[in-house]
Write a protein that holds these residues in place. Structure first.
Motif, PDB file in Angstrom:
ATOM      1  N   LEU A 169      38.036  48.581 -29.854  1.00  0.00           N
ATOM      2  CA  LEU A 169      38.506  48.864 -31.208  1.00  0.00           C
ATOM      3  C   LEU A 169      40.029  48.956 -31.284  1.00  0.00           C
ATOM      4  CD1 LEU A 169      35.844  51.503 -32.279  1.00  0.00           C
ATOM      5  CD2 LEU A 169      36.005  49.117 -33.026  1.00  0.00           C
ATOM      6  N   PHE A 170      40.550  48.467 -32.355  1.00  0.00           N
ATOM      7  CA  PHE A 170      41.973  48.547 -32.677  1.00  0.00           C
ATOM      8  C   PHE A 170      42.370  50.019 -32.789  1.00  0.00           C
ATOM      9  CE2 PHE A 170      45.516  48.749 -35.553  1.00  0.00           C
ATOM     10  CZ  PHE A 170      46.225  47.565 -35.435  1.00  0.00           C
ATOM     11  N   VAL A 171      43.484  50.395 -32.164  1.00  0.00           N
ATOM     12  CA  VAL A 171      43.948  51.778 -32.191  1.00  0.00           C
ATOM     13  C   VAL A 171      45.179  51.876 -33.091  1.00  0.00           C
ATOM     14  CG1 VAL A 171      44.850  53.702 -30.830  1.00  0.00           C
ATOM     15  CG2 VAL A 171      43.027  52.261 -29.905  1.00  0.00           C
ATOM     16  N   HIS A 172      45.099  52.771 -34.075  1.00  0.00           N
ATOM     17  CA  HIS A 172      46.224  52.990 -34.989  1.00  0.00           C
ATOM     18  C   HIS A 172      47.367  53.696 -34.282  1.00  0.00           C
ATOM     19  CE1 HIS A 172      44.128  51.643 -38.585  1.00  0.00           C
ATOM     20  NE2 HIS A 172      43.071  52.350 -38.203  1.00  0.00           N
ATOM     21  N   GLU A 173      48.528  53.679 -34.893  1.00  0.00           N
ATOM     22  CA  GLU A 173      49.722  54.269 -34.281  1.00  0.00           C
ATOM     23  C   GLU A 173      49.593  55.772 -34.065  1.00  0.00           C
ATOM     24  OE1 GLU A 173      52.815  54.747 -37.867  1.00  0.00           O
ATOM     25  OE2 GLU A 173      52.012  52.734 -37.649  1.00  0.00           O
ATOM     26  N   ASP A 174      48.657  56.424 -34.775  1.00  0.00           N
ATOM     27  CA  ASP A 174      48.439  57.854 -34.552  1.00  0.00           C
ATOM     28  C   ASP A 174      47.483  58.120 -33.392  1.00  0.00           C
ATOM     29  OD1 ASP A 174      45.984  57.130 -35.566  1.00  0.00           O
ATOM     30  OD2 ASP A 174      46.073  58.428 -37.323  1.00  0.00           O
ATOM     31  N   GLY A 175      47.048  57.055 -32.739  1.00  0.00           N
ATOM     32  CA  GLY A 175      46.178  57.202 -31.586  1.00  0.00           C
ATOM     33  C   GLY A 175      44.702  57.141 -31.893  1.00  0.00           C
ATOM     34  N   HIS A 176      44.335  57.087 -33.158  1.00  0.00           N
ATOM     35  CA  HIS A 176      42.923  57.060 -33.527  1.00  0.00           C
ATOM     36  C   HIS A 176      42.423  55.615 -33.632  1.00  0.00           C
ATOM     37  CE1 HIS A 176      43.940  61.180 -34.870  1.00  0.00           C
ATOM     38  NE2 HIS A 176      42.675  61.432 -34.575  1.00  0.00           N
ATOM     39  N   PRO A 177      41.265  55.326 -33.035  1.00  0.00           N
ATOM     40  CA  PRO A 177      40.696  53.981 -33.159  1.00  0.00           C
ATOM     41  C   PRO A 177      40.120  53.751 -34.546  1.00  0.00           C
ATOM     42  CG  PRO A 177      39.189  55.401 -31.958  1.00  0.00           C
ATOM     43  CD  PRO A 177      40.446  56.205 -32.182  1.00  0.00           C
ATOM     44  N   THR A 178      40.041  52.487 -34.931  1.00  0.00           N
ATOM     45  CA  THR A 178      39.395  52.149 -36.198  1.00  0.00           C
ATOM     46  C   THR A 178      37.908  52.457 -36.106  1.00  0.00           C
ATOM     47  OG1 THR A 178      39.051  49.903 -35.410  1.00  0.00           O
ATOM     48  CG2 THR A 178      41.005  50.293 -36.746  1.00  0.00           C
ATOM     49  N   ARG A 179      37.300  52.559 -37.256  1.00  0.00           N
ATOM     50  CA  ARG A 179      35.851  52.731 -37.309  1.00  0.00           C
ATOM     51  C   ARG A 179      35.189  51.399 -37.653  1.00  0.00           C
ATOM     52  NH1 ARG A 179      35.126  58.454 -40.679  1.00  0.00           N
ATOM     53  NH2 ARG A 179      36.266  59.774 -39.190  1.00  0.00           N
TER      54      ARG A 179
ATOM     55  N   PRO B 214      56.177  51.795 -31.402  1.00  0.00           N
ATOM     56  CA  PRO B 214      56.583  52.160 -32.762  1.00  0.00           C
ATOM     57  C   PRO B 214      55.545  52.966 -33.534  1.00  0.00           C
ATOM     58  CG  PRO B 214      57.116  49.867 -32.299  1.00  0.00           C
ATOM     59  CD  PRO B 214      56.285  50.351 -31.161  1.00  0.00           C
ATOM     60  N   ASP B 215      56.023  53.927 -34.282  1.00  0.00           N
ATOM     61  CA  ASP B 215      55.205  54.651 -35.253  1.00  0.00           C
ATOM     62  C   ASP B 215      56.066  54.927 -36.472  1.00  0.00           C
ATOM     63  OD1 ASP B 215      56.082  57.731 -35.326  1.00  0.00           O
ATOM     64  OD2 ASP B 215      56.292  56.995 -33.270  1.00  0.00           O
ATOM     65  N   ARG B 216      55.428  55.090 -37.610  1.00  0.00           N
ATOM     66  CA  ARG B 216      56.173  55.234 -38.867  1.00  0.00           C
ATOM     67  C   ARG B 216      56.900  56.574 -38.978  1.00  0.00           C
ATOM     68  NH1 ARG B 216      51.990  51.996 -39.855  1.00  0.00           N
ATOM     69  NH2 ARG B 216      52.306  50.110 -41.095  1.00  0.00           N
ATOM     70  N   GLY B 217      56.563  57.509 -38.124  1.00  0.00           N
ATOM     71  CA  GLY B 217      57.234  58.804 -38.194  1.00  0.00           C
ATOM     72  C   GLY B 217      58.552  58.851 -37.466  1.00  0.00           C
ATOM     73  N   THR B 218      58.924  57.758 -36.806  1.00  0.00           N
ATOM     74  CA  THR B 218      60.167  57.715 -36.040  1.00  0.00           C
ATOM     75  C   THR B 218      61.064  56.607 -36.572  1.00  0.00           C
ATOM     76  OG1 THR B 218      58.992  58.482 -34.068  1.00  0.00           O
ATOM     77  CG2 THR B 218      61.131  57.446 -33.724  1.00  0.00           C
TER      78      THR B 218
ATOM     79  N   HIS C 291      64.682  51.923 -33.273  1.00  0.00           N
ATOM     80  CA  HIS C 291      65.712  50.902 -33.105  1.00  0.00           C
ATOM     81  C   HIS C 291      65.175  49.567 -33.628  1.00  0.00           C
ATOM     82  CE1 HIS C 291      68.675  48.315 -31.213  1.00  0.00           C
ATOM     83  NE2 HIS C 291      69.309  49.369 -30.688  1.00  0.00           N
ATOM     84  N   PRO C 292      65.932  48.844 -34.478  1.00  0.00           N
ATOM     85  CA  PRO C 292      65.415  47.587 -35.044  1.00  0.00           C
ATOM     86  C   PRO C 292      65.124  46.513 -34.003  1.00  0.00           C
ATOM     87  CG  PRO C 292      67.730  47.913 -35.631  1.00  0.00           C
ATOM     88  CD  PRO C 292      67.251  49.192 -35.048  1.00  0.00           C
ATOM     89  N   SER C 293      65.832  46.529 -32.871  1.00  0.00           N
ATOM     90  CA  SER C 293      65.529  45.542 -31.830  1.00  0.00           C
ATOM     91  C   SER C 293      64.167  45.812 -31.205  1.00  0.00           C
ATOM     92  CB  SER C 293      66.616  45.548 -30.751  1.00  0.00           C
ATOM     93  OG  SER C 293      67.850  45.111 -31.281  1.00  0.00           O
ATOM     94  N   LEU C 294      63.823  47.086 -31.046  1.00  0.00           N
ATOM     95  CA  LEU C 294      62.492  47.449 -30.556  1.00  0.00           C
ATOM     96  C   LEU C 294      61.428  46.981 -31.539  1.00  0.00           C
ATOM     97  CD1 LEU C 294      60.530  49.130 -28.673  1.00  0.00           C
ATOM     98  CD2 LEU C 294      60.934  51.009 -30.287  1.00  0.00           C
TER      99      LEU C 294
END
Length: 658
Positions: free
Chosen positions: A94-104, A201-205, A208-211
């Protein structure tokens, strides 16, 4: 023997209906004039109801019955929708979201593209399908998966993806010191001592744009590899061309993904307000492969999921269905044949309702089918001509702008569409939209707006050689302003433009919130837009000059020779009418002519081949248009001969043979 017409059809889901209904559906399909159906793309649980137990009888029945009726099949691999038993037994897929939780389970595109466990299961189902249908004479091609792109904007962050990303960064840069130098990580104490320290990357941080750019490219590469994995299997076991149906979204590089495929398949859902944008995508996908593309999805009328939206006026379906065929395609398929009776998309428009009743557009579909047949010989023996002009579009540049817009609310793709492509086609300049990897030799004039990084695919070196050999390059604004890592140059605002184009950029000013005036060489005054580079002349001549603010007196648009060619630098994006005049003037000098004397709302596609010449004209704005013909031509859809000024009705289509 009559010529074979282009393919006209739809997506068909026999797994959703009683098998005894197939005959009734086929009767309706024949009455509608369709000759191809696309099936299988979401049916994994029906094909493999339990791990290792397969059921293809129902699918063979559908393919065989369609074939007996003269209706071809495009077969889809179902790897976009893993069955529930697979998600439950192997949750690591399963695809894992940036918060660490897998999709359902319960959606689609919810598996990790890099999961080796998922790859193994995909290998099994694709191999079994190829064994069953790889040499089936009723199948004309394969569609891998469905609309591959990251499930969310940031991509999967499972342990497999995280490990692969860091390994790819090590392979790309060699040493962590080289990565630090390319990204400029001394600021904010971001310097890394090892690749293991690279954050995901996560949306809470505020990353760096190169990353972020590197991560976006990694996600694109992941889906390209996922598709290649299936293509390699099918190429060994099937006799049919292979593609994957792409959407007009920038998350996956079209050039990279098609390196392992035979033809381009494309899905689009433009509406009444932006039908002309579909032409951009056809101009873009046509040069990627020599083989004509397939428009594998578009709507007949309205869109929708659990709610319907976007009703279309009469004639829209006809214009929309002719655009891909006119512009180099050989197939146009609707989504979908029969409306779903349940599920997340049960309100989407179709050809036939879930009750088996043709929708109100059935007459247009039948008219389209008859038109395809009437023009079949002309369409089969001609191709859209290369007019000698190209427009650059880059997925890497899109990744860069997505991670650092450089200007508030700036979006690369809308800017290319609205600011560059639309004025070009309104001026009846018919471009190929090309990727940086494309060969430049077929073109006399290339327009590269907002092309942030020139070092992609060796473009900088190839461009210089092409210009010196006689090419005309129109470039900017916001072009050649970043490395491929998304960093600025330190010797100049540009990588090469100052040296090549005989200018010195004195000031750079964003067009937010203020626009600055420009005066053109003919005395006309207007404004620029988007961005403002104030250019001092160092060998170039000014075609337009700024009239106010700190830019007053500096050049806004310049021209300079380089070898046998020339470079026109746009320090700002001209207003649409100014850009049309500039493009037409420069095009004439480069030996490139408008394709027609026609209204701005008419898309005109000249076609040639086998000693045949003609054009297809499609009205895309639901208003009257005119087309002036210099010699007699016959409209293959009506049999009428035309010369001089011709009236084209709203959403009208003409297939004119010389």
């Amino acid at each position: 023997m009559p010529a074979t017409p282009p393919y006209l059809g739809a997506a068909y889901y026999p797994e959703d209906w009683p098998l005894e209904q197939i005959d009734a559906d086929i009767t309706l399909m024949k009455d509608a004039g369709t000759n191809v159906m696309r099936i299988g793309e979401f049916a994994w649980s029906r094909m493999e109801p339990e791990e290792g137990r397969f059921d293809f009888d129902w699918l063979h029945l559908a393919v065989d019955k369609l074939g007996e009726a003269g209706i071809a099949t495009i077969m889809g691999t179902p790897t976009c929708t893993p069955p529930a038993w697979l998600s439950e037994r192997y949750p690591e897929i399963l695809f894992v979201h940036e918060d660490g939780h897998p999709t359902r389970h319960g959606s689609r595109r919810h598996a990790c593209p890099n999961s080796p466990v998922y790859h193994d299961h995909c290998t099994r189902i694709v191999t079994k399908m190829a064994e069953e249908f790889g040499k089936d004479k009723n199948i004309i091609g394969w569609q891998i998966d469905n609309e591959v792109h990251p499930y969310s904007q940031r991509g999967c962050v499972c342990p497999v993806c995280v490990k692969m990303f860091k390994e790819k960064m090590k392979a790309r840069y060699g040493t962590i010191e080289a990565l630090n130098a390319a990204w400029g990580t001394d600021l904010w104490s971001m310097t890394y001592q090892s690749f293991d320290q690279l954050p995901i990357p996560d949306r809470g941080t505020w990353h760096h744009p190169s990353l972020l750019t590197a991560w976006a490219e990694f996600n694109s590469d992941s889906y390209c590899d996922f598709v290649k994995h299936q293509a390699d299997i099918l190429h060994k076991m099937t006799i049919h061309p292979i593609g994957t149906d792409m959407m007009p979204t920038p998350g996956v590089d079209f050039g990279d993904i098609h390196k392992s495929l035979d033809l381009v398949q494309f899905n689009h859902y433009n509406g009444m307000d932006n039908l002309w944008q579909a032409a951009f995508w056809f101009d873009f996908i046509r040069p990627i492969k020599e083989k004509p593309f397939w428009n594998t999805e578009t709507q007949t009328c309205w869109n929708g999921s659990t709610a319907a939206n976007g009703y279309k006026e009469a004639g829209w379906c006809k214009a929309n269905s002719w655009l891909p065929i006119a512009m180099g395609g050989e197939a146009n398929l609707y989504w979908l044949w029969r409306q779903h009776w349940s599920g997340q998309e049960l309100m989407h428009g179709a050809v036939v309702s879930s009750s088996g009743r043709p929708l109100h557009i059935i007459g247009e579909v039948q008219e389209i089918s008859k038109g395809y047949s009437a023009a079949a010989d002309f369409l089969n023996n001609t191709r859209p001509i290369n007019t000698g002009i190209a427009l650059h579009y880059s997925h890497k540049t899109n990744f860069i702008f997505d991670c650092q817009p450089m200007l508030n609310n700036f979006k690369y793709l809308p800017a290319i569409l609205e600011k560059a492509y639309h004025p070009m086609i309104q001026a009846q300049l018919r471009p190929n939209v090309i990727l940086p990897m494309a060969d430049l030799e077929p073109y006399r004039m290339i327009f590269s707006p907002f092309l942030a990084a020139l070092d992609e695919e060796g473009l900088r070196k190839r461009l210089r050689a092409w210009i010196k050999a006689g090419g005309t390059w129109i470039v900017g604004p916001l072009s050649d302003v970043r490395t491929t890592d998304g960093a600025k140059f330190t010797h100049s605002p540009y990588g090469s433009l100052e040296k090549w184009a005989g200018v010195f950029c004195k000031y750079e000013i964003p067009g937010d919130p203020h626009e600055f005036g420009v005066k053109w060489a003919d005395g006309h005054e207007s404004e620029g837009s988007v961005w403002y580079d104030g250019l001092e002349l160092r060998g170039a001549e000014a075609l337009a000059t700024y009239t106010n603010g700190p830019l007053a007196g500096l050049a806004a648009v310049t021209r300079c020779t380089l070898g046998k060619g020339q470079i026109i630098v746009l320090g700002t994006m001209p207003q649409p009418e100014d850009l049309k005049v500039l493009l037409l003037t420069i095009a004439k000098e480069a030996g490139v002519s408008p394709v027609a004397d026609a209204s701005e709302n008419l898309v005109v596609i000249p076609r040639e081949g086998s000693g045949i010449k003609g054009l297809v004209a499609v009205e895309v704005e639901n208003r009257p248009a005119t087309l002036t013909l210099s010699s007699p031509m016959t409209d293959l859809l009506t049999g009428k001969s035309h010369e001089g000024k011709v009236e084209v009705p709203p959403y009208g289509v003409m297939v004119l043979k010389a």
